[in-house]
Design a protein around this motif. Sequence first.
Motif, PDB file in Angstrom:
ATOM      1  N   LYS A 155      -3.405   0.748  -3.427  1.00  0.00           N
ATOM      2  CA  LYS A 155      -3.174  -0.605  -2.954  1.00  0.00           C
ATOM      3  C   LYS A 155      -2.791  -1.451  -4.159  1.00  0.00           C
ATOM      4  CE  LYS A 155      -5.785  -3.006   0.510  1.00  0.00           C
ATOM      5  NZ  LYS A 155      -4.527  -3.064   1.181  1.00  0.00           N
ATOM      6  N   VAL A 176       3.002   2.609   3.005  1.00  0.00           N
ATOM      7  CA  VAL A 176       2.104   2.682   4.161  1.00  0.00           C
ATOM      8  C   VAL A 176       2.070   1.318   4.841  1.00  0.00           C
ATOM      9  CG1 VAL A 176      -0.283   2.996   4.910  1.00  0.00           C
ATOM     10  CG2 VAL A 176       0.704   4.508   3.182  1.00  0.00           C
ATOM     11  N   SER A 177       2.006   0.285   4.034  1.00  0.00           N
ATOM     12  CA  SER A 177       1.931  -1.055   4.597  1.00  0.00           C
ATOM     13  C   SER A 177       2.212  -2.053   3.480  1.00  0.00           C
ATOM     14  CB  SER A 177       0.545  -1.282   5.171  1.00  0.00           C
ATOM     15  OG  SER A 177       0.528  -2.502   5.864  1.00  0.00           O
ATOM     16  N   TYR A 178       2.335  -3.298   3.859  1.00  0.00           N
ATOM     17  CA  TYR A 178       2.481  -4.319   2.835  1.00  0.00           C
ATOM     18  C   TYR A 178       1.894  -5.610   3.344  1.00  0.00           C
ATOM     19  CZ  TYR A 178       6.446  -6.104   5.577  1.00  0.00           C
ATOM     20  OH  TYR A 178       7.226  -6.617   6.578  1.00  0.00           O
ATOM     21  N   GLN A 232      -1.748  -5.225  -5.478  1.00  0.00           N
ATOM     22  CA  GLN A 232      -1.703  -6.633  -5.084  1.00  0.00           C
ATOM     23  C   GLN A 232      -1.393  -7.506  -6.275  1.00  0.00           C
ATOM     24  OE1 GLN A 232      -5.603  -6.822  -3.050  1.00  0.00           O
ATOM     25  NE2 GLN A 232      -4.462  -7.907  -1.453  1.00  0.00           N
ATOM     26  N   GLY A 290      -6.697   8.226  -0.110  1.00  0.00           N
ATOM     27  CA  GLY A 290      -5.339   8.467   0.371  1.00  0.00           C
ATOM     28  C   GLY A 290      -4.348   7.366   0.057  1.00  0.00           C
ATOM     29  N   LEU A 291      -4.808   6.274  -0.501  1.00  0.00           N
ATOM     30  CA  LEU A 291      -3.986   5.060  -0.631  1.00  0.00           C
ATOM     31  C   LEU A 291      -4.038   4.472  -2.035  1.00  0.00           C
ATOM     32  CD1 LEU A 291      -4.844   2.428   2.120  1.00  0.00           C
ATOM     33  CD2 LEU A 291      -2.688   3.580   1.742  1.00  0.00           C
ATOM     34  N   MET A 336      -7.882   3.574  -2.712  1.00  0.00           N
ATOM     35  CA  MET A 336      -8.741   3.870  -1.569  1.00  0.00           C
ATOM     36  C   MET A 336      -8.406   5.295  -1.173  1.00  0.00           C
ATOM     37  SD  MET A 336      -8.342   0.377   0.617  1.00  0.00           S
ATOM     38  CE  MET A 336      -8.794   1.104   2.185  1.00  0.00           C
ATOM     39  N   ASP A 369       0.870  -1.174   0.000  1.00  0.00           N
ATOM     40  CA  ASP A 369       0.000   0.000   0.000  1.00  0.00           C
ATOM     41  C   ASP A 369       0.908   1.226   0.000  1.00  0.00           C
ATOM     42  OD1 ASP A 369      -1.813  -1.992   0.457  1.00  0.00           O
ATOM     43  OD2 ASP A 369      -2.563  -1.201   2.364  1.00  0.00           O
ATOM     44  N   GLN A 375       1.209   5.626  -0.289  1.00  0.00           N
ATOM     45  CA  GLN A 375       0.457   6.870  -0.170  1.00  0.00           C
ATOM     46  C   GLN A 375       0.068   7.315  -1.568  1.00  0.00           C
ATOM     47  OE1 GLN A 375       1.985  10.087   2.250  1.00  0.00           O
ATOM     48  NE2 GLN A 375       3.352   8.672   3.302  1.00  0.00           N
TER      49      GLN A 375
END
Lengths: 96, 505, 106
Positions: free
Chosen positions: A44, A76-78, A46, A41-42, A39, A13, A15
């Motif tokens: 994503k 942001v994340s993974y 995959q 602000g994001l 999404m 994910d 920014q």
Amino acid sequence: MTSKPNVRQVGVDLQDSEDSRALVEAIEEDNPDVNLIRMPGLVKMQIPGQLVIRRETVEQRMGREWETHEFQMNIVSYSGNISEWDDDQIVIKWEH
Amino acid sequence: MAKAKLSMRERYRLLTRDLDWEPTYVDPKKVYPYTRYEGIKIHDWDAWDDPFRLTIDSYCKYQAEKDKKLYAVIDGFAQGQGHLSLTDARYVNSLKLFLQGVTPLEYQAHRHFGYLARHLDGPGARFAALCQSIDELRHTQTEIHTISQYNKYYGGLHNWSRMHDRVWYLSVPKSFFDDGLSAGPFEFLTAISFSFEYFLTNLLFVPFMSGASFNGDLATMTFGFSAQSDESRHMTLGLEVLKFMLEQDEDNVPIIQDWVDKWFWRGYRLLGLVAAMMDYMLPRKIMSWKEAFELYLEQQMLEGLFPDLEYYGIRPPRHVEQAITEKEYMSHQVYWILYQFSFAASFNTTVPTDEELDWMSGAYPETFDRFYRPLWERARRLEEEGNRFFFRGLPMLCQTCQIPMGFSEPGDPSTLSIRTSQFRGERFNFCSDGCKWIFDREPEKYVQAWLPVHQIYQGNCGGTTIPEVLNWYGIQDGVDNGEYLTSPDKANWDKWHTGAVVGGA
Amino acid sequence: MTVKALYDYNYPSKDRPELFGDDMLVHVMWANNMMFCSAACFRAPKAMSFADFKSQMVDPWAASDPDYDPSSAREWQVNGEPFGADSDVSLADTGVGHKGLFSFRT
Ligand SMILES: [Fe+2]
Ligand SMILES: [Fe+2]
Ligand SMILES: [Zn+2]
């Protein structure tokens, strides 16, 4: 659909910012099967199997030098496991 | 002649291995006294690998850049009266719950990673802990700066530090973290780094930050994403540390399985507050708790991570099926608790609008219209009759998670779940099989739980009447608590948005 | 299993009965009314009769729901066992015990 039921997804994910644009493009270029969801602000991203971020592709897209450490400015994340992170590339995949 | 730049791998090796030494005139067991008693066996700390391979220079460079960006946005938010562009003042309640609950945890994390940076035997592990300790202090600071923006205009945020130590619903995150802090270093790493920051973090932060963005809250979105960029490092540490322990000795596997089981349920219960925020406290929804649970927990973790961990002999967490069953109604049960106890909370609650009720019917077709819509419609009627529904009393609490026991029997929303255990002739009550199982493993620990309701009844909370307790909490009655529709937040918001000249607050 | 520690780990319960003197903690659940998200917790004298407990503590709480009719509370249970709630027994003699649970239906 490229995803087979037995191939597990990994992803990152980022920014959804101006800074991330070139990065998203580079990831799309190096991972043609990537599935992109926006999404608020994001962004994503995959993909079944593995996801790779290559320094050279990012540098071409950005038109400047870029070191892989700089990736942490946008992430942001993974999901998955960071199996490689060196000067040239970052690879996210499940190990077993 | 300029030397060729060393590779990342080489620089990291020099920092984490070359600068370390073996103690010779003091027994290593005395230098690192806390890494044996939990039963975890580590034979080779050098096998520790940090995929990020961060070094001091790059750590400082990027953290400084992150802070610069963040504070520029917060300044812009203040100067541009950013708080006026939220979807609705009601949104701020989710932020209050988040900032009250999480900010003190960041500080606790800062402290405890500082302790690990001293007490882990391996230099690579110590350096990762040191970076994380500094990160967590940064998160505390950025959250306090965000609090100070909102505190100028909204109630409930003026006293967050004291509230964390005293207020009933904040005892939920506090007791969760205290449970981890008071465990040994390896259990703490499994609890916080693995379970909280790897396994559950996406459910906690990502939907919430997206929710902030979607509801016009630039300040929160920015501190959130700024913190998350560190969080990806913390996630990696969490997974690394788990695999490291599992690879070191087969005897570690059952110990870790127990911790994975315990900390899944502990963390999952804590996320009940997030579930309520997502479904009820965001005026514009990004996704339902159920969808987030399916994406982040079922798809990413159960289908992605756990097949990987199976290789080491780790199975999915105990009681996860109950969490899966609960996805159909958990957020409704938690917000129903918050709704009727908000007279003692430092945020406001209210009945969802008609659009929201319809959204929930769509998101929860199996349960919402059957069980929860009738409750909300009745609550609204009572509110309209001037008889806003509150639970006039104090609730029964779970000894483990400390949440009022408003959870139901799995799959049966109309029957409350109550479990009990006897220990040293005393009765203890739990909300679920998961919480009872955790207690039964270590009853000597959980009998010491500071349960807010029981503490009030022991006379330790400023008095026995609600106004006395609120005063002791630092909650201003009629300002910070209760119904949203009649709150000062709502009145101010309406005043600021009437089109009249806005002068001052 | 017990707590793993580097020292003898033994601490008293934070809510042990002695701390409440002549009183005890008692929970009450209105079983078939979802308006109440959970059971309630009361501190009450052990010597208080059940009838007084009901009229002085349970009824005002249950009246949070304006439809509550005190005479309609029936099918009382104490810790899951049937209980004849009309009796004059003291709370201590109901057998509910410290932190135990009464429940009723309407
Ligand atoms: Fe943090
Ligand atoms: Fe963290
Ligand atoms: Zn519980």
